[in-house]
Design a protein around this motif. Structure first.
Motif, PDB file in Angstrom:
ATOM      1  N   THR A 174       0.844  -1.194   0.000  1.00  0.00           N
ATOM      2  CA  THR A 174       0.000   0.000   0.000  1.00  0.00           C
ATOM      3  C   THR A 174       0.881   1.246   0.000  1.00  0.00           C
ATOM      4  OG1 THR A 174      -1.717  -1.222   1.162  1.00  0.00           O
ATOM      5  CG2 THR A 174      -1.857   1.176   1.251  1.00  0.00           C
ATOM      6  N   THR A 175       1.921   1.249   0.831  1.00  0.00           N
ATOM      7  CA  THR A 175       2.825   2.405   0.869  1.00  0.00           C
ATOM      8  C   THR A 175       3.503   2.591  -0.487  1.00  0.00           C
ATOM      9  OG1 THR A 175       3.255   1.930   3.189  1.00  0.00           O
ATOM     10  CG2 THR A 175       4.782   3.426   2.095  1.00  0.00           C
ATOM     11  N   LEU A 176       3.997   1.485  -1.040  1.00  0.00           N
ATOM     12  CA  LEU A 176       4.703   1.578  -2.317  1.00  0.00           C
ATOM     13  C   LEU A 176       3.778   2.103  -3.418  1.00  0.00           C
ATOM     14  CD1 LEU A 176       7.598   0.763  -2.410  1.00  0.00           C
ATOM     15  CD2 LEU A 176       6.983  -1.203  -3.783  1.00  0.00           C
ATOM     16  N   ARG A 177       2.543   1.637  -3.398  1.00  0.00           N
ATOM     17  CA  ARG A 177       1.605   2.077  -4.436  1.00  0.00           C
ATOM     18  C   ARG A 177       1.258   3.560  -4.273  1.00  0.00           C
ATOM     19  NH1 ARG A 177      -3.174  -1.413  -4.290  1.00  0.00           N
ATOM     20  NH2 ARG A 177      -3.755  -0.322  -6.193  1.00  0.00           N
ATOM     21  N   MET A 178       1.267   4.053  -3.044  1.00  0.00           N
ATOM     22  CA  MET A 178       1.032   5.506  -2.863  1.00  0.00           C
ATOM     23  C   MET A 178       2.240   6.288  -3.388  1.00  0.00           C
ATOM     24  SD  MET A 178      -0.926   6.083   0.730  1.00  0.00           S
ATOM     25  CE  MET A 178      -0.026   5.035   1.856  1.00  0.00           C
TER      26      MET A 178
ATOM     27  N   TYR B 134       9.144   1.112 -11.492  1.00  0.00           N
ATOM     28  CA  TYR B 134       8.336   0.426 -10.493  1.00  0.00           C
ATOM     29  C   TYR B 134       8.140  -1.013 -10.912  1.00  0.00           C
ATOM     30  CZ  TYR B 134       4.104  -0.935  -7.904  1.00  0.00           C
ATOM     31  OH  TYR B 134       3.185  -1.599  -7.117  1.00  0.00           O
ATOM     32  N   ILE B 135       8.594  -1.922 -10.085  1.00  0.00           N
ATOM     33  CA  ILE B 135       8.382  -3.337 -10.362  1.00  0.00           C
ATOM     34  C   ILE B 135       7.434  -3.867  -9.296  1.00  0.00           C
ATOM     35  CG2 ILE B 135       9.485  -5.581 -10.632  1.00  0.00           C
ATOM     36  CD1 ILE B 135      12.080  -3.848 -11.263  1.00  0.00           C
ATOM     37  N   GLY B 136       6.186  -4.051  -9.696  1.00  0.00           N
ATOM     38  CA  GLY B 136       5.155  -4.464  -8.747  1.00  0.00           C
ATOM     39  C   GLY B 136       5.182  -5.967  -8.522  1.00  0.00           C
ATOM     40  N   GLN B 137       4.177  -6.460  -7.794  1.00  0.00           N
ATOM     41  CA  GLN B 137       4.150  -7.900  -7.505  1.00  0.00           C
ATOM     42  C   GLN B 137       3.553  -8.715  -8.643  1.00  0.00           C
ATOM     43  OE1 GLN B 137       2.598  -9.236  -3.763  1.00  0.00           O
ATOM     44  NE2 GLN B 137       3.640  -7.620  -2.640  1.00  0.00           N
ATOM     45  N   GLY B 138       2.674  -8.068  -9.430  1.00  0.00           N
ATOM     46  CA  GLY B 138       2.009  -8.817 -10.503  1.00  0.00           C
ATOM     47  C   GLY B 138       2.852  -8.840 -11.755  1.00  0.00           C
ATOM     48  N   ASN B 139       2.356  -9.505 -12.795  1.00  0.00           N
ATOM     49  CA  ASN B 139       3.072  -9.523 -14.063  1.00  0.00           C
ATOM     50  C   ASN B 139       2.585  -8.372 -14.918  1.00  0.00           C
ATOM     51  OD1 ASN B 139       4.660 -11.990 -13.843  1.00  0.00           O
ATOM     52  ND2 ASN B 139       2.653 -12.915 -13.610  1.00  0.00           N
ATOM     53  N   GLY B 140       3.489  -7.456 -15.227  1.00  0.00           N
ATOM     54  CA  GLY B 140       3.099  -6.283 -15.986  1.00  0.00           C
ATOM     55  C   GLY B 140       3.124  -6.521 -17.487  1.00  0.00           C
ATOM     56  N   ALA B 141       3.894  -7.505 -17.926  1.00  0.00           N
ATOM     57  CA  ALA B 141       4.112  -7.686 -19.360  1.00  0.00           C
ATOM     58  C   ALA B 141       2.935  -8.399 -20.039  1.00  0.00           C
ATOM     59  CB  ALA B 141       5.383  -8.500 -19.556  1.00  0.00           C
ATOM     60  N   GLY B 142       2.690  -8.068 -21.307  1.00  0.00           N
ATOM     61  CA  GLY B 142       1.609  -8.681 -22.085  1.00  0.00           C
ATOM     62  C   GLY B 142       1.927 -10.129 -22.460  1.00  0.00           C
ATOM     63  N   HIS B 143       0.893 -10.985 -22.516  1.00  0.00           N
ATOM     64  CA  HIS B 143       1.113 -12.422 -22.687  1.00  0.00           C
ATOM     65  C   HIS B 143       1.649 -12.837 -24.043  1.00  0.00           C
ATOM     66  CE1 HIS B 143      -1.273 -14.082 -19.104  1.00  0.00           C
ATOM     67  NE2 HIS B 143      -0.642 -12.966 -18.821  1.00  0.00           N
TER      68      HIS B 143
ATOM     69  N   ARG C 197      16.847   2.738 -16.840  1.00  0.00           N
ATOM     70  CA  ARG C 197      17.807   3.172 -15.804  1.00  0.00           C
ATOM     71  C   ARG C 197      17.251   4.328 -14.973  1.00  0.00           C
ATOM     72  NH1 ARG C 197      21.632   2.562 -20.139  1.00  0.00           N
ATOM     73  NH2 ARG C 197      23.191   0.989 -19.641  1.00  0.00           N
ATOM     74  N   PRO C 198      16.156   4.071 -14.278  1.00  0.00           N
ATOM     75  CA  PRO C 198      15.555   5.170 -13.512  1.00  0.00           C
ATOM     76  C   PRO C 198      16.473   5.621 -12.392  1.00  0.00           C
ATOM     77  CG  PRO C 198      14.573   3.082 -12.907  1.00  0.00           C
ATOM     78  CD  PRO C 198      15.465   2.791 -14.063  1.00  0.00           C
ATOM     79  N   LYS C 199      16.302   6.855 -11.988  1.00  0.00           N
ATOM     80  CA  LYS C 199      17.085   7.402 -10.869  1.00  0.00           C
ATOM     81  C   LYS C 199      16.592   6.847  -9.545  1.00  0.00           C
ATOM     82  CE  LYS C 199      20.180  10.427 -12.192  1.00  0.00           C
ATOM     83  NZ  LYS C 199      21.532   9.961 -11.971  1.00  0.00           N
ATOM     84  N   LEU C 200      15.309   6.471  -9.548  1.00  0.00           N
ATOM     85  CA  LEU C 200      14.713   5.915  -8.332  1.00  0.00           C
ATOM     86  C   LEU C 200      13.926   4.673  -8.729  1.00  0.00           C
ATOM     87  CD1 LEU C 200      13.712   5.958  -5.358  1.00  0.00           C
ATOM     88  CD2 LEU C 200      11.984   7.612  -6.043  1.00  0.00           C
ATOM     89  N   LEU C 201      14.282   3.547  -8.124  1.00  0.00           N
ATOM     90  CA  LEU C 201      13.630   2.292  -8.491  1.00  0.00           C
ATOM     91  C   LEU C 201      12.886   1.720  -7.287  1.00  0.00           C
ATOM     92  CD1 LEU C 201      13.300   0.048 -10.670  1.00  0.00           C
ATOM     93  CD2 LEU C 201      15.352  -1.019  -9.733  1.00  0.00           C
ATOM     94  N   PHE C 202      11.587   1.427  -7.496  1.00  0.00           N
ATOM     95  CA  PHE C 202      10.785   0.779  -6.467  1.00  0.00           C
ATOM     96  C   PHE C 202      10.617  -0.686  -6.843  1.00  0.00           C
ATOM     97  CE2 PHE C 202       9.363   5.180  -6.203  1.00  0.00           C
ATOM     98  CZ  PHE C 202       9.282   5.386  -4.827  1.00  0.00           C
ATOM     99  N   LEU C 203      10.859  -1.555  -5.893  1.00  0.00           N
ATOM    100  CA  LEU C 203      10.672  -2.984  -6.149  1.00  0.00           C
ATOM    101  C   LEU C 203       9.789  -3.569  -5.051  1.00  0.00           C
ATOM    102  CD1 LEU C 203      14.394  -3.015  -6.430  1.00  0.00           C
ATOM    103  CD2 LEU C 203      13.276  -4.369  -8.159  1.00  0.00           C
ATOM    104  N   ASP C 204       8.656  -4.141  -5.462  1.00  0.00           N
ATOM    105  CA  ASP C 204       7.763  -4.731  -4.468  1.00  0.00           C
ATOM    106  C   ASP C 204       8.022  -6.234  -4.413  1.00  0.00           C
ATOM    107  OD1 ASP C 204       5.826  -4.994  -2.594  1.00  0.00           O
ATOM    108  OD2 ASP C 204       4.148  -4.363  -3.850  1.00  0.00           O
ATOM    109  N   GLU C 205       8.577  -6.702  -3.323  1.00  0.00           N
ATOM    110  CA  GLU C 205       8.901  -8.123  -3.129  1.00  0.00           C
ATOM    111  C   GLU C 205       9.635  -8.695  -4.341  1.00  0.00           C
ATOM    112  OE1 GLU C 205       8.034  -9.956  -0.415  1.00  0.00           O
ATOM    113  OE2 GLU C 205       6.722  -8.553   0.606  1.00  0.00           O
TER     114      GLU C 205
END
Ligand SMILES: Nc1ncnc2c1ncn2[C@@H]1O[C@H](COP(=O)(O)OP(=O)(O)OP(=O)(O)O)[C@@H](O)[C@H]1O
Length: 328
Positions: A46-50, A82-91, A154-162
């Motif tokens: 929740t924090t990461l998504r905010m 932002y690398i979330g927990q789900g799969n972002g890429a198209g099938h 190559r983002p300056k700030l990278l968020f990785l969820d799990e």
């Protein structure tokens, strides 16, 4: 890089209001690698998504890469990964195409995008799968594609969820290496969530421990362990009765000892300076006729820190959250 004050988020669930994040203050400076460590349901995602602007805060303020999450979401999104927990890429897309498109979307030239995609595929052991459709990959392979996507521009700030969930040990190492490379090449700032203790311990310079939607401690893994946990002493005695008598002895003669427990014939306790304390304790026990059969001292882990703070281990807290989830 990241500054929040009183950041909070409520969810409405079955007419009830659940406060998932209870007003947290976070400060992350450029170049830092900070891990958000906590059990399932603690409020990490929740924090990461905010912070990544995919979820509106209910209360509080937050700036990310100098922009306000409430009013400047677009500008933030352009500057972060932002690398979330789900799969972002198209099938149906092929891995290579997906990565190259992603790089192009973020403004990389076609040549640069291909070069970078090739390099990341190699770093994550995906070169031989480059032309396969994403839908045909295993869970772990897809996870690696997602991580590579988040790193393309190559983002300056990278968020990785799990980030490590679903990765085998070799690919966890590859991930840590890639993060290290991006940090040394670009001074990239990394904010990741994890409930893997080893990951927080090995990777992060600073750990923020979150439980029940609140940050309950923060510091470097070494600081947290030194100030909050204490060295763990374990002594095997003849039987459970002897171990209980030894626990009473510890309570009376070792005022700094804490979290003393007895399981079968084994006594465990946490003390400062375990190596110096253990021989004295053994002599003391001996003097009252309690002979140790085995004895060891080990350095504390981040799980011990969590235990000292909450009275639960992270593993127990995870299991409790899962049981609650399956009942609710
Ligand atoms: N859409 C939602 N509606 C209602 N409650 C939610 C929603 N999303 C999350 N929650 C609740 O908010 C709390 C925090 O969830 P969150 O996903 O942020 O935790 P987490 O620390 O990321 O957990 P995990 O490690 O399992 O991903 C939990 O109690 C969860 O059940």
């Amino acid at each position: 890089m990241i500054h929040t004050r009183g950041l909070a988020r409520d969810y409405r669930a079955k007419k009830e209001i659940v406060t998932a994040v209870k007003g947290i203050d976070i400060d992350v400076e450029p170049g830092e690698l900070v891990a958000f460590l906590g059990p399932n349901g603690a409020g990490k995602s929740t924090t990461l998504r905010m912070l990544t602007t995919s979820l509106r805060p209910s209360r509080g303020t937050a700036t990310v890469v100098g922009h306000d999450v409430h009013t400047q979401a677009k500008r933030i999104r352009g500057k972060i990964g932002y690398i979330g927990q789900g799969n972002g890429a198209g099938h149906n897309h092929r891995i290579l195409d997906e990565l190259v498109d992603h790089g192009r979307f973020y403004g990389l030239s076609s040549a640069e995008s291909k070069r970078r995609a090739g390099q990341l595929l190699e770093n994550f052991g995906l070169t031989s799968q480059a032309r396969r459709a994403i839908g045909t990959l295993s869970g772990g392979q897809r996870r690696r594609v997602d991580i590579a996507m988040g790193m393309m521009h190559r983002p300056k700030l990278l968020f990785l969820d799990e980030p490590s969930t679903g990765l085998d040990p070799q690919n966890r190492v590859n991930l840590a290496e890639e993060i290290g490379r991006l940090r040394s090449e670009l001074g990239m700032t990394v904010f990741l969530t994890t409930h893997y203790l080893e990951e927080a311990d090995q990777l992060a310079e600073r750990v923020m421990i979150i439980d029940g939607g609140a940050v309950i401690a923060e510091g470097s893994p070494t600081e947290l362990k030194a100030t909050l946990a204490g060295d763990r002493i374990r002594i095997g005695l003849a039987d459970e009765m002897a171990a209980k008598a030894a626990a009473v002895f510890v309570g009376e003669h070792l005022p700094t000892a804490r979290e003393t427990t007895v399981e079968d014939a084994t006594l465990t306790t946490a003390v400062d300076n375990g190596e110096a304390t253990l021989p004295k304790l053994l002599r003391g026990l001996d003097s009252v006729g309690l002979e140790a059969r085995s004895a060891s001292v080990r350095l504390p882990t981040l799980d011990d820190v969590f235990l000292s703070l909450t009275g639960r281990t992270l593993r127990d807290a995870d299991q409790a959250a899962q049981t609650e989830g399956s009942q609710g």
